[in-house]
Design a protein around this motif. Structure first.
Motif, PDB file in Angstrom:
ATOM      1  N   TYR A  87      31.141  39.680  42.383  1.00  0.00           N
ATOM      2  CA  TYR A  87      32.274  40.534  41.775  1.00  0.00           C
ATOM      3  C   TYR A  87      32.469  41.626  41.602  1.00  0.00           C
ATOM      4  CZ  TYR A  87      34.821  43.060  37.873  1.00  0.00           C
ATOM      5  OH  TYR A  87      36.028  43.826  37.115  1.00  0.00           O
ATOM      6  N   SER A 147      35.050  44.124  43.781  1.00  0.00           N
ATOM      7  CA  SER A 147      36.261  45.066  42.449  1.00  0.00           C
ATOM      8  C   SER A 147      36.072  46.242  43.711  1.00  0.00           C
ATOM      9  CB  SER A 147      35.408  45.053  41.315  1.00  0.00           C
ATOM     10  OG  SER A 147      33.949  45.244  41.662  1.00  0.00           O
ATOM     11  N   CYS A 192      47.654  45.342  39.015  1.00  0.00           N
ATOM     12  CA  CYS A 192      46.962  44.419  38.846  1.00  0.00           C
ATOM     13  C   CYS A 192      47.194  42.829  37.202  1.00  0.00           C
ATOM     14  CB  CYS A 192      45.140  44.689  37.908  1.00  0.00           C
ATOM     15  SG  CYS A 192      44.894  45.690  38.947  1.00  0.00           S
TER      16      CYS A 192
END
Length: 77
Positions: free
Chosen positions: A53, A57, A77
């Motif tokens: 993650y 990101s 998003c």
């Protein structure tokens, strides 16, 4: 009594496999949605599991900044 496979309890092994498999699917879908390389992120998630993650990101943010710098587009998003 919990069975052991090479010194590791089976229940822990099952949790690790399921975590990696679900992370693989989740990051593949997220990469597809963001327009990133699906196979790359799926393979990385399969190897690292949820630890992918922070890398994902950061890469998503860098791709967004690069897109904003070279054009007037924004990824939603």
């Amino acid at each position: 009594m919990i069975a052991e496979v090479s010194g590791m309890p089976v229940s822990l092994l099952v949790i690790l496999v399921l975590s990696s498999a679900s992370s693989c699917i989740a990051f593949a879908l997220a990469a597809y949605k963001q327009g990133l390389a699906v196979k790359r992120w799926a393979c990385l998630a399969l190897l690292l599991g949820p630890l992918t993650y922070p890398l994902f990101s950061a890469h998503k943010r860098l791709a967004d900044v690069k897109l904003l710098r070279h054009g007037k587009y924004r990824i939603e998003c």
